[in-house]
Structures are given as structure tokens and as C-alpha cells.
Scaffold this motif. Structure first.
Motif, PDB file in Angstrom:
ATOM      1  N   GLU A   1       0.820  -1.217   0.000  1.00  0.00           N
ATOM      2  CA  GLU A   1       0.000   0.000   0.000  1.00  0.00           C
ATOM      3  C   GLU A   1       0.853   1.265   0.000  1.00  0.00           C
ATOM      4  OE1 GLU A   1      -2.618  -0.224   3.301  1.00  0.00           O
ATOM      5  OE2 GLU A   1      -3.696  -1.976   2.557  1.00  0.00           O
ATOM      6  N   GLU A   2       2.159   1.067   0.021  1.00  0.00           N
ATOM      7  CA  GLU A   2       3.071   2.212   0.042  1.00  0.00           C
ATOM      8  C   GLU A   2       3.831   2.322  -1.272  1.00  0.00           C
ATOM      9  OE1 GLU A   2       4.222   2.512   4.768  1.00  0.00           O
ATOM     10  OE2 GLU A   2       5.304   1.048   3.543  1.00  0.00           O
ATOM     11  N   GLU A   3       4.205   3.540  -1.604  1.00  0.00           N
ATOM     12  CA  GLU A   3       4.998   3.789  -2.809  1.00  0.00           C
ATOM     13  C   GLU A   3       6.347   4.390  -2.410  1.00  0.00           C
ATOM     14  OE1 GLU A   3       2.866   6.307  -5.437  1.00  0.00           O
ATOM     15  OE2 GLU A   3       1.211   4.903  -5.750  1.00  0.00           O
ATOM     16  N   ILE A   4       7.375   4.011  -3.155  1.00  0.00           N
ATOM     17  CA  ILE A   4       8.726   4.492  -2.877  1.00  0.00           C
ATOM     18  C   ILE A   4       9.163   5.452  -3.975  1.00  0.00           C
ATOM     19  CG2 ILE A   4      11.142   3.828  -2.569  1.00  0.00           C
ATOM     20  CD1 ILE A   4       9.342   2.958  -0.313  1.00  0.00           C
ATOM     21  N   SER A   5       9.678   6.582  -3.568  1.00  0.00           N
ATOM     22  CA  SER A   5      10.234   7.534  -4.532  1.00  0.00           C
ATOM     23  C   SER A   5      11.612   7.978  -4.052  1.00  0.00           C
ATOM     24  CB  SER A   5       9.316   8.744  -4.703  1.00  0.00           C
ATOM     25  OG  SER A   5       9.169   9.426  -3.469  1.00  0.00           O
ATOM     26  N   ALA A   6      12.440   8.400  -4.978  1.00  0.00           N
ATOM     27  CA  ALA A   6      13.801   8.815  -4.639  1.00  0.00           C
ATOM     28  C   ALA A   6      13.803  10.187  -3.990  1.00  0.00           C
ATOM     29  CB  ALA A   6      14.671   8.817  -5.888  1.00  0.00           C
ATOM     30  N   SER A   7      14.749  10.407  -3.099  1.00  0.00           N
ATOM     31  CA  SER A   7      14.978  11.741  -2.537  1.00  0.00           C
ATOM     32  C   SER A   7      16.196  12.327  -3.252  1.00  0.00           C
ATOM     33  CB  SER A   7      15.238  11.646  -1.027  1.00  0.00           C
ATOM     34  OG  SER A   7      16.535  11.133  -0.781  1.00  0.00           O
ATOM     35  N   SER A   8      16.667  13.457  -2.800  1.00  0.00           N
ATOM     36  CA  SER A   8      17.849  14.070  -3.413  1.00  0.00           C
ATOM     37  C   SER A   8      19.138  13.381  -2.979  1.00  0.00           C
ATOM     38  CB  SER A   8      17.914  15.557  -3.048  1.00  0.00           C
ATOM     39  OG  SER A   8      17.961  15.727  -1.643  1.00  0.00           O
ATOM     40  N   HIS A   9      19.010  12.408  -2.054  1.00  0.00           N
ATOM     41  CA  HIS A   9      20.174  11.673  -1.576  1.00  0.00           C
ATOM     42  C   HIS A   9      20.094  10.235  -2.049  1.00  0.00           C
ATOM     43  CE1 HIS A   9      23.048   9.768   1.186  1.00  0.00           C
ATOM     44  NE2 HIS A   9      23.539  10.984   1.396  1.00  0.00           N
ATOM     45  N   GLN A  10      21.198   9.712  -2.569  1.00  0.00           N
ATOM     46  CA  GLN A  10      21.199   8.402  -3.206  1.00  0.00           C
ATOM     47  C   GLN A  10      20.921   7.247  -2.263  1.00  0.00           C
ATOM     48  OE1 GLN A  10      25.419   8.941  -4.320  1.00  0.00           O
ATOM     49  NE2 GLN A  10      25.804   6.936  -3.427  1.00  0.00           N
ATOM     50  N   LYS A  11      21.110   7.429  -0.954  1.00  0.00           N
ATOM     51  CA  LYS A  11      20.892   6.342  -0.009  1.00  0.00           C
ATOM     52  C   LYS A  11      19.636   6.531   0.833  1.00  0.00           C
ATOM     53  CE  LYS A  11      25.305   4.115   0.499  1.00  0.00           C
ATOM     54  NZ  LYS A  11      26.100   3.302   1.446  1.00  0.00           N
TER      55      LYS A  11
END
Length: 615
Positions: A562-572
Motif C-alpha cells: 500500500e506504500e509507494e517508494i520515490s527517490a529523494s535528493s540523496h542516493q541512499k
């Protein structure tokens, strides 16, 4: 301009720089006039030009932070400061002369442009030379003292890389007793080359002969790119030769684009999982923490204490460390006593469910940043103590969150766990509710509420590493709950650094997920530990399968369907996006708290599970 307290050393250094400034300016006149300066210009020089150049240059030296560091640690950054300060002050001086010329106060002809150019070059060289000569003298003197006192340690650096290059500077600045004999590196292209004047002597296969030939006393391991077999052989060689071996921890500073050495420590089995240096924006971290009042709950725990060590380096004005464990808090106080920090440290023995005392602490210290690391985390134990898990992990979090809103905390950061994803354990369920309450509290005040979620952390109290080490020391058996059990792992230092980085990135309402790499089978970790201890699993150390414990899962998940993952400005660091709560969270928490007073453990668990399933 940074305001610095006056002391004898700063006054002396400032006086030296001003003397150099006056000398350089006068020498520039001598060169310009072929050592025959007109008498009228000499009078003008001392009466008008000297006071002006002292004022302009002195202001520039202080403004560019000449006296915030120590000359014995001067580096290329200090030379850069000198170039900018001299350039700026020369331009300002020329501008003032033009203004004075137009105001008919002073004629430009008395100070030719060539004098200013010569002075610019001279003063830059002379100021830089004083720093360089002082550093050279200091390093030689320290090496001489160490040698005379029998304190010199001959070392090899394993890894002719950026970290190794930075380590050379770090050792010269902080450990003059180390005599660097050379590098060991398995890249054949680096053979017979040198790094910062230190030669690459050979590859790891030649380590034993190099140690014998050069009488090496210590090996410093800087690279994480070694295979398990190579690392194993390196350690065995050092143990055979009775040579100390240590690991070099480092981080990558995003702002300066440079590797920074953080510490040199004894090598641990958990370092097998060490990845590349964590990229961090140290400038942003410092801006967030420096001069701020920072409060940390669970400060004596593994994550909490490492957060304290990371944060204190950035000089908060106050560091308030709260923990219920007297021994943990005492150990933390002992550890931090050696840190050279400007912060006022407060060690508070308190439970986070003691609302009256917690409120008193918020009233007294008015924290601006809160890192909430306090939690009951041991899965099997929480299955047997569901009431305490609810009171500490849920009610305790609610108390700290509500106080953060009431007292205008700028940022609140919850240390969460991957066990909140489709939780089956009491520990996971209670942390799930805590994470949801933190997110629920966003937009109810000016406080930015942030959660940081990650998996298992190696080396923490009660984790598998200390347990396996104890079992190996006792001759076995190694106990594994299930041969298929796997977990996401990261190191304490890496987790703490990324928590701080996530705090910098957060604007409120985010759940950040730290990049955990690939899951590791617990049995494979046990095999590595047994092998590095010089034994073989099943042959020397027996393996015992005990069965999955109550509340455990074979594998953990980092986010739900039910959750979605998106990138932040940091690679880790990633951002977890989830739906808004579909239940009345405060009322449900109140009901749970009431049930801990009179209901059975089974009734409470059913209520908690129902709360999770109505999301």
C-alpha cells in the motif's frame, strides 16, 4: 564575520600577520624605487599609508577566519583563505586610495599601482610561508619527540585510494607518532607509484614479506572493496605476525566533495558488511545543529549514543540526553567526556512515559531539535510484555510528540524500523502506531515531523553479532532460529549518519527509508564470523537450529504493497508515500492505554491487531 574570543595566541598570530603586512608594503616601495625611497614618501608611508593598510588587511584577515584554526594544521584551504583575503584587501585599499585622491586628501601618484601589485604578491607568499614553515617545524618536532620517547609506530596503509590519501593528512595532523612506511594495494597499475609522497610497496600477497622487511607494527585498512577471502588472509597474516590491524572509517562530504576520516578503530566482524563511504552533506548538517538545543531520547542505546557522538561534533549549544538506563547513561557520559565540544551536555535519567518530568525538561531546555530513539525493541521479549511495549513505544512517543508541538520544536525525528511493514510482532505493531502518530501530528503545529525507517543494525545491544561472538568464544554451538532467516543489515555509524542526513532533507510529514542493500542470510553471517575467528562451522563450532520465535518472520520488508517508494535528493535515502490514516488515532491510542490497566495480554493483542488492520 565570526566573532572570536581574545586570547594570547590569537593576539600573537594577528600581530605576526600585521608585521608581515607592514614589512611587505615597505619592501614593495623599496623594490619599486630601487631601494631609494624618497624621504617625503617615507613620512607619508608611516603617517597615512601604514594605519590604512593595517585597518584594511586586519579586517580582511579576521573576516576570512584566519584565526579560527591552528597554524600547525594549515592546509590548502588556509592558503586559499590567504589568497582571497589578500586579493580583497588589495582591491579595497586601491578603492580607498582612489576615493582619497578624488577628495584631494591624498594623491595617487604617491602610491604607484606597481607598489600595490608587488605588495599583493609579496604578502601572499610571506603569509603562506609562515603557515607552511610552522607546520613543517611542528610535524618534524612531533616526529622527533615521538622517536626520542620510543613512541614511533611503523604502519602500512592497505588501500592506495582517496581515503588512503586523506588518511596520510589525518595521521600527520593528529597522530605524529605514526611513521607511514607505504601502501599495499591489489591494483597492479599502482605498483611502484606513490601517493602524497608515500610509495605503493606491493600487493596483499606480499604483505608478510613487506612486514618482515620493514619491521611494520600496524596495518590500517582503508578499503571496503576487499573480497572476503582477501580480507580473511590479510587478517590471518597480521595475526600470524602479531601485528595490530585497524579499520579506517570515513564519510564523503557532499559539500566539499572530499573524503573525511571519522575514526580509526579496532577491526570488528561487523565491518564485513561495510559499504562505500556514506555521502553526507556536512555543511547542511552543521547548519541544522550548530548553536541549537538538541534533545535525544534513548540516548544511552546503540543508535541514540551514536547519534550523540555524531551530533556533538557539530557543536550544538545544548545537548540533552535522556535515557531510563542508569548504566547506559553513565557509559555515554564517560565516552563523551573526551570530546572537544562547545556544547553544554545534560545527562537526564528519565523514562519517556514520565510525562510530568518530560514536560519539565521541555520547559527548562526548550529544545529546537528532537531525535526520538527511545523504544523497547527486542521482539521475543515484547511478546511477553505487551503492556510495557504499548506504554513505551506508543504512549511514550505520543508524550514526546505532543510536547514537541506544545513547545514549538523545529524538527522532530522518529527512529523507526522495517518491522512496521505488515507487522506480526508486538514490537512491530507498536512501532507502526508510533510512526503513524508522528505522521498524523504533521500540520497540527509549526513542528516538522519526520520518521526514518531502516532494518537491523549490526553491533547493537542484543543483536546477533555480540551473541555469535559470545557463542564462538565459548566453543559453540552457534544458535540459528531458521537456516532461511534473512535480514537487512547496516552499521550503527551508517544508520546514525543517514538519520541526520534525512533530518536535513525533511520538511515535515515524510517517512524516509534508508537504503539497506540486499538482505543477508543470518546463517551466512554466522559462517563468516566463525571463519574469521579461525574455525569452521559444523567442524569446529556446531550449528544448532532452535526454531522461529514468537513474533518473528523469516524475512523483513522495507515497505508494504500500500506504500509507494520515490527517490529523494540523496542516493541512499528514499521517501515512503502512504495513504492517510482511516481511523481516529488519538481515541484508539487512549483505548489501548486503558486496556493495559485491566485487560489480558490476549485481549490487548487482538485490539492492537485490529487497529493495524483497519488502516
Amino acid at each position: 564575520m565570526q566573532r572570536l574570543p581574545l586570547n594570547k595566541t590569537r593576539i600573537l598570530l594577528f600581530s605576526v600577520d600585521i608585521t608581515i603586512t607592514i614589512a611587505s608594503f615597505y619592501i614593495a616601495f623599496l623594490i619599486r624605487f630601487d631601494n631609494n625611497v624618497p624621504e617625503s614618501l617615507k613620512i607619508l608611508f608611516f603617517q597615512q599609508l601604514v594605519p590604512l593598510i593595517i585597518f584594511v588587511r586586519g579586517f580582511a584577515f579576521i573576516s576570512f577566519g584566519f584565526y579560527t584554526g591552528l597554524w600547525k594544521y594549515s592546509s590548502i584551504q588556509d592558503i586559499t583563505k590567504i589568497v582571497f583575503a589578500v586579493s580583497t584587501s588589495s582591491l579595497v585599499f586601491l578603492f580607498i586610495l582612489v576615493v582619497m585622491d578624488r577628495a584631494k586628501v591624498l594623491s595617487l601618484t604617491t602610491t604607484p599601482l606597481s607598489v600595490i601589485i608587488i605588495d599583493f604578491l609579496l604578502v601572499g607568499v610571506m603569509l603562506s610561508s609562515t603557515r607552511v614553515f610552522w607546520r613543517i617545524w611542528f610535524e618534524r618536532n612531533q616526529r622527533k619527540l615521538s622517536k626520542n620517547n620510543g613512541l614511533t609506530t611503523k604502519v602500512l596503509i592497505l588501500g592506495a585510494n582517496e581515503t588512503g590519501n586523506e588518511l596520510i593528512k589525518h595521521l600527520k595532523n593528529n597522530y605524529p607518532q605514526y611513521s607511514i612506511s607505504g601502501f599495499i594495494d591489489n591494483d597492479p597499475k599502482k605498483a611502484n607509484y606513490s601517493l602524497s609522497g608515500v610509495p605503493v610497496l606491493g600487493m596483499t600477497q606480499e604483505l608478510e614479506s613487506i612486514i618482515t622487511k620493514l619491521d611494520i607494527e600496524q596495518v590500517l585498512i582503508t578499503t571496503s572493496a576487499l573480497t572476503e577471502n582477501v580480507l580473511n588472509e590479510t587478517i590471518k597474516t597480521c595475526q600470524k605476525m602479531r601485528i595490530h590491524y585497524k579499520k579506517v572509517a570515513s564519510i564523503f562530504d557532499i559539500s566539499s566533495k572530499q573524503i573525511q576520516i571519522t575514526r580509526i578503530t579496532e577491526f570488528q566482524i561487523s565491518d564485513l558488511l561495510e559499504r562505500a563511504a556514506v555521502p553526507l552533506d556536512l555543511v547542511s548538517m552543521e547548519n541544522m545543529i550548530r548553536g541549537k538545543r538538541v534533545l535525544i531520547t534513548g540516548a544511552g542505546g546503540s543508535i541514540g549514543s551514536e547519534l550523540c557522538r555524531q551530533i556533538i561534533r557539530f557543536n550544538p549549544s545544548n545537548l540533552i540526553m535522556i535515557d531510563i538506563g542508569e548504566n547506559y547513561l553513565h557509559q555515554l557520559k564517560t565516552d563523551l567526556s573526551s570530546y572537544n565540544s562547545q556544547s553544554e551536555n545534560h545527562y537526564v535519567l528519565c523514562s519517556i512515559i514520565n510525562e510530568k518530568k518530560m514536560k519539565k525538561l521541555f520547559e527548562e531546555f526548550k529544545p529546537q531539535l528532537v531525535f526520538h530513539a527511545a523504544a523497547h525493541k527486542h521482539v521475543p521479549l515484547m511478546e511477553e510484555n505487551i503492556d510495557e511495549a504499548i506504554l513505551n513505544n506508543i504512549q511514550g512517543t505520543r508524550i514526546v510528540v505532543n510536547l514537541a508541538k506544545q513547545f514549538g520544536v523545529s524538527k522532530f525525528i522518529l527512529v523507526s524500523t522495517d518491522k512496521v511493514v505488515n507487522p506480526t510482532s508486538i514490537m512491530g505493531m507498536t512501532k507502526y502506531v508510533a510512526e503513524k502518530y508522528v505522521k498524523y501530528s504533521q500540520n497540527q503545529s509549526n513542528t516538522q515531523f519526520i520518521s526514518v525507517r531502516f532494518g537491523n543494525v549490526l553491533g547493537t545491544n542484543g543483536s546477533v553479532i555480540p551473541l555469535f561472538l559470545k557463542q564462538i568464544k565459548e566453543g559453540g554451538p552457534i544458535t540459528i532460529t531458521d537456516p532461511h532467516m534473512e535480514r537487512y543489515f547496516m552499521l550503527i555509524s551508517e544508520a546514525s549518519q543517514l538519520i541526520l542526513q534525512a533530518a536535513v532533507l525533511g520538511n515535515g510529514g515524510e517517512v524516509f527509508l534508508l537504503e539497506m542493500g540486499k538482505p543477508v542470510k543470518v546463517i551466512d553471517l554466522a559462517r563468516k564470523m566463525v571463519r574469521l575467528s579461525g574455525y569452521t562451522l559444523e567442524k569446529d563450532i556446531k550449528l544448532q537450529i532452535t526454531g522461529i520465535r514468537k513474533g518473528e518472520k523469516l524475512s523483513e520488508e522495507l515497505f508494504s504493497s500500500e506504500e509507494e517508494i520515490s527517490a529523494s535528493s540523496h542516493q541512499k535515502i528514499n521517501v515512503v508515500k502512504s495513504k492517510a490514516n482511516s481511523f481516529k488515532l488519538p481515541e484508539e491510542i487512549d483505548a489501548l492505554i486503558q486496556m493495559t490497566k485491566h485487560s489480558t495480554a490476549e485481549e490487548i493483542k487482538l485490539k492492537l491487531a485490529k487497529l493495524i488492520n483497519t488502516r
